[in-house]
Design a protein around this motif. Structure first.
Motif, PDB file in Angstrom:
ATOM      1  N   TYR A 332       0.811  -1.215   0.000  1.00  0.00           N
ATOM      2  CA  TYR A 332       0.000   0.000   0.000  1.00  0.00           C
ATOM      3  C   TYR A 332       0.846   1.267   0.000  1.00  0.00           C
ATOM      4  N   GLN A 333       2.091   1.114  -0.438  1.00  0.00           N
ATOM      5  CA  GLN A 333       3.001   2.243  -0.561  1.00  0.00           C
ATOM      6  C   GLN A 333       2.806   2.891  -1.925  1.00  0.00           C
ATOM      7  N   SER A 334       2.807   4.216  -1.945  1.00  0.00           N
ATOM      8  CA  SER A 334       2.668   4.944  -3.205  1.00  0.00           C
ATOM      9  C   SER A 334       4.034   5.113  -3.852  1.00  0.00           C
ATOM     10  N   THR A 335       4.069   5.850  -4.939  1.00  0.00           N
ATOM     11  CA  THR A 335       5.339   6.118  -5.620  1.00  0.00           C
ATOM     12  C   THR A 335       6.192   7.118  -4.850  1.00  0.00           C
ATOM     13  N   LEU A 336       5.619   7.742  -3.837  1.00  0.00           N
ATOM     14  CA  LEU A 336       6.388   8.566  -2.896  1.00  0.00           C
ATOM     15  C   LEU A 336       6.528   7.733  -1.625  1.00  0.00           C
ATOM     16  N   PRO A 337       7.717   7.228  -1.321  1.00  0.00           N
ATOM     17  CA  PRO A 337       7.876   6.168  -0.312  1.00  0.00           C
ATOM     18  C   PRO A 337       7.235   6.421   1.033  1.00  0.00           C
ATOM     19  N   GLN A 338       7.203   7.666   1.513  1.00  0.00           N
ATOM     20  CA  GLN A 338       6.670   7.918   2.849  1.00  0.00           C
ATOM     21  C   GLN A 338       5.151   8.097   2.865  1.00  0.00           C
ATOM     22  N   VAL A 339       4.496   7.954   1.712  1.00  0.00           N
ATOM     23  CA  VAL A 339       3.038   8.125   1.625  1.00  0.00           C
ATOM     24  C   VAL A 339       2.388   6.795   1.265  1.00  0.00           C
ATOM     25  N   PHE A 340       1.399   6.413   2.047  1.00  0.00           N
ATOM     26  CA  PHE A 340       0.681   5.157   1.865  1.00  0.00           C
ATOM     27  C   PHE A 340      -0.804   5.441   1.686  1.00  0.00           C
ATOM     28  N   PHE A 341      -1.480   4.585   0.952  1.00  0.00           N
ATOM     29  CA  PHE A 341      -2.912   4.745   0.707  1.00  0.00           C
ATOM     30  C   PHE A 341      -3.652   3.497   1.158  1.00  0.00           C
ATOM     31  N   GLY A 342      -4.945   3.648   1.472  1.00  0.00           N
ATOM     32  CA  GLY A 342      -5.766   2.503   1.821  1.00  0.00           C
ATOM     33  C   GLY A 342      -7.234   2.824   1.722  1.00  0.00           C
ATOM     34  N   GLY A 343      -8.076   1.802   1.749  1.00  0.00           N
ATOM     35  CA  GLY A 343      -9.511   1.998   1.597  1.00  0.00           C
ATOM     36  C   GLY A 343      -9.853   2.404   0.178  1.00  0.00           C
ATOM     37  N   ASP A 344     -10.978   3.095   0.017  1.00  0.00           N
ATOM     38  CA  ASP A 344     -11.415   3.509  -1.321  1.00  0.00           C
ATOM     39  C   ASP A 344     -10.420   4.450  -1.979  1.00  0.00           C
ATOM     40  N   ALA A 345      -9.632   5.159  -1.177  1.00  0.00           N
ATOM     41  CA  ALA A 345      -8.642   6.087  -1.735  1.00  0.00           C
ATOM     42  C   ALA A 345      -7.559   5.351  -2.504  1.00  0.00           C
ATOM     43  N   ALA A 346      -7.346   4.083  -2.188  1.00  0.00           N
ATOM     44  CA  ALA A 346      -6.259   3.329  -2.817  1.00  0.00           C
ATOM     45  C   ALA A 346      -6.640   2.780  -4.187  1.00  0.00           C
TER      46      ALA A 346
END
Length: 554
Positions: A332-346
């Motif tokens: 659940y890591q984005s292309t910016l390493p310190q930012v993660f997404f989850g739920g419907d946002a992912a």
């Protein structure tokens, strides 16, 4: 508490879960209805005592790492639930005056009462989360530049309802976007609606819209579906609840235009369709002409989309052409390493239980990321087995098959439920009703385990099996084995169990799991203990299980 370990919201999901577990329930293989798993979770939640002393303990001394969660929905709350006991300081930014995300704004109170939300969210916030209400994030770049946080989790949902750009759409103010309209109802900004209402779409949001409309004064509500019922996205029980309240579901009608006069909405024009369907697929579509439906209001519930106007371009977070972030499906890591997404946002709209799972997995990744460890290196899931045998004919589980049908959940009467919009319709099982429903369980967690080397091929297990799921025969191809079974194995999606060669004749023991009811009679009857009944415990690691090198600030 057993349920809460993975679920986090037993009382909430015991009411509104989309129930992906129930279609998999093996009870559905021998009769029409599975065990009421979802509603049994509600029983446990509603009948619990004070659990405050059983909640995860938060250390007084923190680990020096700070995490920002954007949105106070189920995914962010799960991240906080998992990281707070590990010594993290978690700040949750919520744009509204109350937490809960779409659980609060898009699920009506007659399905999910506010006090249930408040209580289960309160368990997490009470651990020490810094919940900042009325605090929308307007710039991801600004949040990152503040250097206040070591990692950011985005759990802001999919807050943009899809439009239906047809002739007449901009000529009236009586056409509403479903999720925005439900949000306005939840916050008391909308208290009435016209007498005749058309709902466009047949997902779960559409069902909430049509039932809410009835409670705001509508007397004639129709849900308009482009395709036949087997293609609906709404859960069958959601459809049944709506129809029980006299909502009409009109199939095979495609919207063509909104009909207005002087800014007043008169109705909608639809194209009536006919389909040729083969093996569940539409092979041909024919038009049967246009049909007009009068209405006072239209609610569009045709889907949701991601929306991130506050994530600037060029900061390293890549979005695809549908405005969905590029997120690793394991970490659940984005292309910016310190930012993660989850739920419907992912990955776009799913359901609450998936958001919870995303939160669990993202918490593992954040935990490892903050301690400079590879986020993709994770503890594997596993299953452990332990014998249930207590004596010669005693087992540590109830193996009696109960043929009782699924319990019906009591509901508030039709007249009473419409007096207020927040009267909960489902009353839930009593403890006594739950005790009867659980007896329908076929003990899927207790497995038949066979030791081929102990078998003397006496056929005692085959003789006593009440459902003929066992066969001893010569080995062969799967097709050959299926042709030799005592009971036909018609479900080819269910693999057969085929043992190692038996010591006496080199034949094999075959078991059809699709037929077995886990009664344990084979193990009771076996004179050599070749059969055993063993409990399977599934291990799904959480952040607290991951071994990372931690250090507290000096």
């Amino acid at each position: 508490m057993v349920n809460r370990e993975s679920n986090v919201f037993p009382g909430i999901l015991g009411r509104v879960c989309d129930r992906p577990c129930e279609p998999a329930c093996r009870r559905g293989r021998i009769e029409a209805k599975p065990v009421a798993i979802c509603r049994l979770k509600r029983v446990a939640a509603d009948n619990r005592d004070d659990i405050s002393d059983r909640l995860p303990k938060v250390p007084r001394e923190k680990n020096g790492k700070r995490i920002a969660c954007i949105g106070a929905g189920p995914a962010s709350l799960t991240v906080a639930n998992d990281l707070l006991p590990l010594g993290y300081e978690v700040t949750i930014f919520e744009q509204y005056a109350v937490p809960g995300g779409l659980m609060r704004t898009n699920i009506p109170a007659f399905r999910l009462p506010a006090n249930v939300l408040d209580e289960e969210i309160g368990y997490i916030v009470g651990m020490g989360a810094d919940l900042r209400l009325n605090s929308p994030i307007k710039s991801m770049n600004k949040l990152l530049d503040s250097e206040e946080f070591d990692a950011v989790f985005v759990g802001s949902g999919a807050p943009k309802g899809k439009e239906l750009d047809l002739p007449g759409r901009r000529d009236t103010d009586r056409i509403h976007i479903g999720i925005t309209w439900l949000e306005s109802v939840a916050f008391g900004h909308i208290e009435k609606i016209g007498e005749k209402v058309l709902i466009i779409g047949v997902g779960n949001t559409a069902m909430d819209c049509c039932r809410s409309s009835l409670r705001l004064g509508a007397s004639n509500v129709k849900v308009m579906a482009r395709k036949p019922r087997q293609f609906f996205k709404a859960s069958e029980w959601e459809l049944e609840d709506a129809e029980h309240e006299n909502v009409a579901i009109v199939v095979n009608h495609a919207p063509k235009s909104f009909v207005t006069e002087g800014g007043k909405l008169l109705g909608m024009m639809f194209e009536k369709l006919e389909y040729d369907i083969d093996n569940g697929d539409i092979k041909a579509t024919r038009s049967l002409g246009d049909v007009f439906f009068p209405c006072d209001d239209v609610i569009l519930a045709i889907g949701q989309e991601n929306a991130f106007p506050w994530i600037e371009k060029g900061i390293g977070i890549e979005l695809d052409k549908w405005n969905v972030p590029k997120v690793d499906k394991i970490t659940y890591q984005s292309t910016l390493p310190q930012v993660f997404f989850g739920g419907d946002a992912a990955f776009g709209p799913k359901n609450i239980i998936w958001s919870v799972e995303h939160g669990h997995q993202a918490a593992i990744s954040i935990h490892k990321f903050c301690h400079d460890q590879a986020v993709e290196e994770r503890m594997p899931r596993g299953v452990s087995l332990s014998s249930r045998k207590m004596g010669m004919h005693e087992w540590a589980y109830k193996n009696e098959y109960n043929g009782v049908e699924r319990r019906l959940v009591p509901h508030v009467g039709l007249i009473e439920r419409f007096k207020k919009i927040n009267i909960e319709v489902e009353l839930g099982f009593t403890a006594e009703e739950a005790a009867l429903e659980v007896q329908r369980c076929l003990n899927c967690d207790v497995q038949t385990v066979f030791a081929a080397k102990l078998c003397i091929e006496c056929d005692a297990c085959i003789d006593i099996c009440p459902v003929d799921c066992l066969t001893i025969t010569q080995n062969g191809t799967e097709a050959e084995l299926r042709a030799r079974l005592t009971a036909p194995a018609t479900n080819h999606a269910q693999a057969l169990y085929v043992s190692a060669p038996l010591p006496q004749t080199a034949r094999v023991m075959i078991k059809d799991e699709d037929v077995c009811v886990h009664c344990g009679l084979c193990a009771e009857r076996c004179p050599t203990a070749a059969w055993d009944m063993q409990k399977s415990t599934i291990r799904i690691p959480l952040a607290i299980d991951e071994e990372v090198t931690t250090s507290c600030p000096a």
